[in-house]
Design an enzyme around this catalytic site. Structure first.
Site, short mmCIF file in Angstrom:
data_model
loop_
_atom_site.label_atom_id
_atom_site.label_comp_id
_atom_site.label_asym_id
_atom_site.label_seq_id
_atom_site.Cartn_x
_atom_site.Cartn_y
_atom_site.Cartn_z
N GLU A 1 -2.66 -1.72 -3.09
CA GLU A 1 -3.72 -0.93 -2.48
C GLU A 1 -3.37 0.55 -2.57
OE1 GLU A 1 -4.99 -4.04 1.10
OE2 GLU A 1 -3.98 -2.15 1.57
N HIS B 1 -7.93 -6.03 7.63
CA HIS B 1 -7.66 -5.01 8.64
C HIS B 1 -7.88 -5.59 10.03
CE1 HIS B 1 -6.47 -0.79 9.12
NE2 HIS B 1 -6.99 -0.94 10.32
N HIS C 1 0.86 -1.19 0.00
CA HIS C 1 0.00 0.00 0.00
C HIS C 1 0.89 1.23 0.00
CE1 HIS C 1 -3.91 1.97 1.67
NE2 HIS C 1 -3.20 2.84 0.99
#
Length: 241
Positions: free
Chosen positions: A71, A192, A44
């Protein structure tokens, strides 16, 4: 159907960057993760490059043999260019604000419908599978389906936070969201704050779960158990080992 494990290596890059050198070697860790059983690698990159650098993405693309998942927030033109030039297996669109420590909410797929349709189409025309970050809310999942996305990624922080107080109540919204997604022919990812304590229950109860992306908890566990032990431990929670 088994759920794939994609290992997020952002924290490895954070540790490397803290000393300015190349220890730990991000590419080696990614390749080791694949060797230990990870079925994908997630990164990410953020605009300030505080962990994953944009050059890391190009370097990883050259060596990875499993699914590469990038991401990020597509409102950043530089991010869009990065994804289109590296063409990962999957891009996961996350509505992060600049400077945000970590992702903390999904897209409002109703409010941002037109924008999401446009950017999703752009990535898909390049042959990239698209997943968008959503909260476990029926209306958001339904609107996600009309954007043309291939998958959604269920944001699981709320589940992880409520797990110990009552895991049945914690997972209920995710089961409902997944059932809605399946009715609409959407693939389902999640991520997450999933860890060794809450992952198995989540994966066993949420229907159609294709992939989980786990970074922080897995890297923390690797400090204790070693990466070569931590990844198989997570795979066992997914009943894939």
């Amino acid at each position: 159907m088994s759920t794939k494990l994609s290992v997020n290596i952002n924290k490895i890059a954070t540790l490397r960057n803290s000393r300015g050198g190349n220890n730990p070697d991000l590419l080696k860790v990614a390749l080791d993760a694949e060797r230990y059983g990870a079925q994908g690698i997630t990164v990410h990159p953020r605009p300030d490059e505080r962990h994953i650098r944009y050059q890391d993405v190009y370097d990883l693309k050259k060596v990875l043999t499993t699914e590469f998942n990038i991401e990020g927030n597509p409102t950043e033109p530089r991010f869009v260019d990065l994804v289109l030039s590296t063409r990962p297996a999957q891009v996961t669109l996350v509505p992060d604000a600049e400077g945000q420590i970590t992702s903390n909410h999904g897209w409002d797929t109703i409010k941002h419908q037109d924008y999401l349709k446009e950017i999703i189409s752009e990535f898909q025309l390049a042959g990239i599978r698209v997943s968008i970050f959503v909260d476990p809310v029926k209306e958001m999942v339904e609107a996600a389906a009309t954007t043309g996305t291939n998958r959604i990624e269920l944001y699981t922080e709320a589940y992880a936070s409520a797990y110990h107080a009552g895991k049945e109540n914690a997972v209920a919204p995710y089961i409902a969201a997944a059932e809605t997604a399946l009715e609409l022919n959407l693939g389902i990812n999640a991520g997450h704050d999933l860890d060794l304590h809450n992952l198995h229950f989540f994966a066993s109860r949420v229907p159609g779960l294709l992939e989980v992306s786990i970074g922080h908890a897995l890297v923390c566990d690797a400090l204790v158990y070693g990466l070569g032990n931590a990844i198989p431990m997570y795979l066992r929670q997914l009943n894939t080992l």
